[in-house]
Design a protein around this motif. Structure first.
Motif, PDB file in Angstrom:
ATOM      1  N   THR A 133       0.832  -1.199   0.000  1.00  0.00           N
ATOM      2  CA  THR A 133       0.000   0.000   0.000  1.00  0.00           C
ATOM      3  C   THR A 133       0.876   1.263   0.000  1.00  0.00           C
ATOM      4  OG1 THR A 133      -1.713  -1.173   1.231  1.00  0.00           O
ATOM      5  CG2 THR A 133      -1.812   1.224   1.247  1.00  0.00           C
ATOM      6  N   HIS A 149      -6.338   1.277  -9.825  1.00  0.00           N
ATOM      7  CA  HIS A 149      -5.209   0.477  -9.348  1.00  0.00           C
ATOM      8  C   HIS A 149      -5.358  -0.971  -9.785  1.00  0.00           C
ATOM      9  CE1 HIS A 149      -4.080   3.371  -5.804  1.00  0.00           C
ATOM     10  NE2 HIS A 149      -3.912   3.913  -6.990  1.00  0.00           N
ATOM     11  N   THR A 156      -5.064  -4.921  -9.156  1.00  0.00           N
ATOM     12  CA  THR A 156      -4.980  -5.887  -8.058  1.00  0.00           C
ATOM     13  C   THR A 156      -4.424  -7.209  -8.584  1.00  0.00           C
ATOM     14  OG1 THR A 156      -7.239  -6.743  -8.340  1.00  0.00           O
ATOM     15  CG2 THR A 156      -6.941  -4.867  -6.827  1.00  0.00           C
ATOM     16  N   ARG A 187      -2.633  -8.906  -2.568  1.00  0.00           N
ATOM     17  CA  ARG A 187      -3.409  -8.462  -3.725  1.00  0.00           C
ATOM     18  C   ARG A 187      -4.360  -7.319  -3.394  1.00  0.00           C
ATOM     19  NH1 ARG A 187      -3.698 -12.663  -7.535  1.00  0.00           N
ATOM     20  NH2 ARG A 187      -5.112 -11.299  -8.672  1.00  0.00           N
ATOM     21  N   ALA A 188      -4.773  -7.239  -2.132  1.00  0.00           N
ATOM     22  CA  ALA A 188      -5.712  -6.181  -1.755  1.00  0.00           C
ATOM     23  C   ALA A 188      -5.003  -4.890  -1.361  1.00  0.00           C
ATOM     24  CB  ALA A 188      -6.596  -6.643  -0.603  1.00  0.00           C
ATOM     25  N   LEU A 224      -5.730  -1.507  -2.875  1.00  0.00           N
ATOM     26  CA  LEU A 224      -7.057  -0.919  -2.628  1.00  0.00           C
ATOM     27  C   LEU A 224      -7.058  -0.010  -1.403  1.00  0.00           C
ATOM     28  CD1 LEU A 224      -9.231  -4.144  -3.124  1.00  0.00           C
ATOM     29  CD2 LEU A 224      -8.693  -2.378  -4.824  1.00  0.00           C
ATOM     30  N   ALA A 261     -10.605  -0.207  -9.693  1.00  0.00           N
ATOM     31  CA  ALA A 261      -9.535  -1.192  -9.561  1.00  0.00           C
ATOM     32  C   ALA A 261      -9.851  -2.374 -10.459  1.00  0.00           C
ATOM     33  CB  ALA A 261      -9.388  -1.651  -8.109  1.00  0.00           C
ATOM     34  N   LEU A 321     -11.700  -9.706  -2.839  1.00  0.00           N
ATOM     35  CA  LEU A 321     -11.267  -8.425  -3.410  1.00  0.00           C
ATOM     36  C   LEU A 321     -12.475  -7.557  -3.763  1.00  0.00           C
ATOM     37  CD1 LEU A 321      -8.361  -9.636  -5.745  1.00  0.00           C
ATOM     38  CD2 LEU A 321      -8.119  -8.269  -3.668  1.00  0.00           C
TER      39      LEU A 321
END
Lengths: 294, 60
Positions: free
Chosen positions: A68, A89, A91, A101-102, A105, A114, A139
């Motif tokens: 992040t 974005h 993922t 993977r998150a 976000l 996303a 997700l």
């Protein structure tokens, strides 16, 4: 969207995929990697007609980053340099564990959009991005919580099945399939990204784009993405079919055969010109938000 | 454990970079960022099982 949308001159949304996570400056020195480079590329792409920028993050040495914090640096750089562009974005992440993977976000503010991969994707000899239904649902749930609109990545026809399965069964799309679970419903309009290239993506041929478009339910918006030399012809066809298009160095390193692209903006500018020539105006970010229901 | 064929370099005959980048000495090329994940065995990847360049070099 339909051919009628083309004839009606509906604006086309241009997405610029600026950097990706697969190749780097070893493949094209003009590909942006640092937050500052990505920010500058986003600004130039916006000036050329892009209303969405699709973002990945890189380490200083060009390698992939999912944290992040690094996405925050990238998105801050983009927002500081652009006027009104929509931030999307990624993922995705072949070989990356689910818990990473998150992370894209979770920037502040959250991205408006996303990507959401609809299923497995093979790369190289031994790598598969599994994208299980459980991961996709997790997700998607986090996107819903944060008010992020998903772009459903349809790597092949089977992923169109997967997309249809999570469309709202209460809607008017005559899908015949219920949502898989509570909370799976998609906000209108669903936005599907049709992907053409090698590996487990759809074979890049015009007939396959026609086939996928014919199988789309009413009421969705679709985007066309094609890798390498297929970017120009298939995105042009997408414009004619009433779709939106994505171009950029993530998907295609060349302007024409044997000639590396000078920038993302160069690819966006060419596509904007084609759209205008074909009678579809290029959507402003505000128009894109209206079309996509952001 | 990083791949024994991994080296970080700033230049070769065709490229020069401000920051050192992943270079595969098995194929004598700078590698794509995603391949560097395997070179460095990040994200549960393993060069012994996930990199064809490694297996080819080791079989010679």
């Amino acid at each position: 969207m339909t051919y009628a949308d083309y004839r009606d001159g509906k604006p086309v949304i241009l997405t610029a995929a600026l950097t990706g996570g697969v190749h780097g400056k070893e493949a094209n020195p003009n590909l942006p990697e640092t937050p500052a480079e990505i920010g500058e590329a986003a600004a130039a792409a916006e000036r050329a007609g892009a209303s969405i920028v699709h973002l990945h993050a890189r380490r200083d040495n060009g390698e992939r980053a999912f944290a992040t914090e690094r996405f925050q640096e990238v998105t801050d750089a983009v927002r500081a340099r652009t006027d009104d562009v929509i931030v999307q974005h990624s993922t995705g992440g072949t070989g990356a564990p689910n818990d990473l993977r998150a992370e894209p976000l979770r920037t502040d503010p959250a991205p408006e959009m996303a990507s959401l991969d609809m299923g497995p994707l093979n790369r190289y000899q031994h790598l598969t991005s599994e994208n299980t239904r459980g991961l996709v649902a997790a997700l998607h749930a986090e996107m819903q919580e944060r008010g992020i609109k998903p772009e459903l990545e349809v790597f092949n026809g089977g992923h169109l099945n997967e997309s249809l399965a999570i469309l709202d069964s209460e809607g008017s799309r005559s899908l015949g399939q219920p949502a898989r679970s509570a909370g799976d419903e998609l906000d209108d309009p669903p936005y599907l990204n049709l992907v053409f290239g090698g590996g487990t993506t759809t074979i890049p041929h015009p007939r396959n784009l026609l086939n996928l478009v014919e199988n789309l339910p009413a009421g969705v918006e679709f985007n066309v993405l094609a890798f390498g030399p297929h970017q120009l012809p298939l995105t042009t066809m997408g414009i004619l079919l009433g779709g939106h298009v994505r171009v950029g160095l993530e998907d295609n390193l060349y302007y024409r055969k044997g000639e590396l692209a000078e920038s993302n903006a160069q690819l966006v500018e060419r596509t904007a010109g084609i759209a205008e020539q074909l009678g579809r105006p290029v959507a402003t970010p505000a128009e894109a938000r209206e079309i996509l229901g952001l | 454990m990083p791949c024994p064929y991994l080296d970080y370099r700033r230049e070769d005959a065709d490229h020069a970079f401000d920051t050192e980048r992943a270079y595969c000495t098995a194929v004598d090329e700078f590698v794509q960022p995603m391949r560097a994940d395997i070179c460095n065995d990040r994200y549960d990847l393993d060069h012994e099982t996930d990199c064809e360049f490694y297996t080819e070099a080791e079989s010679e």
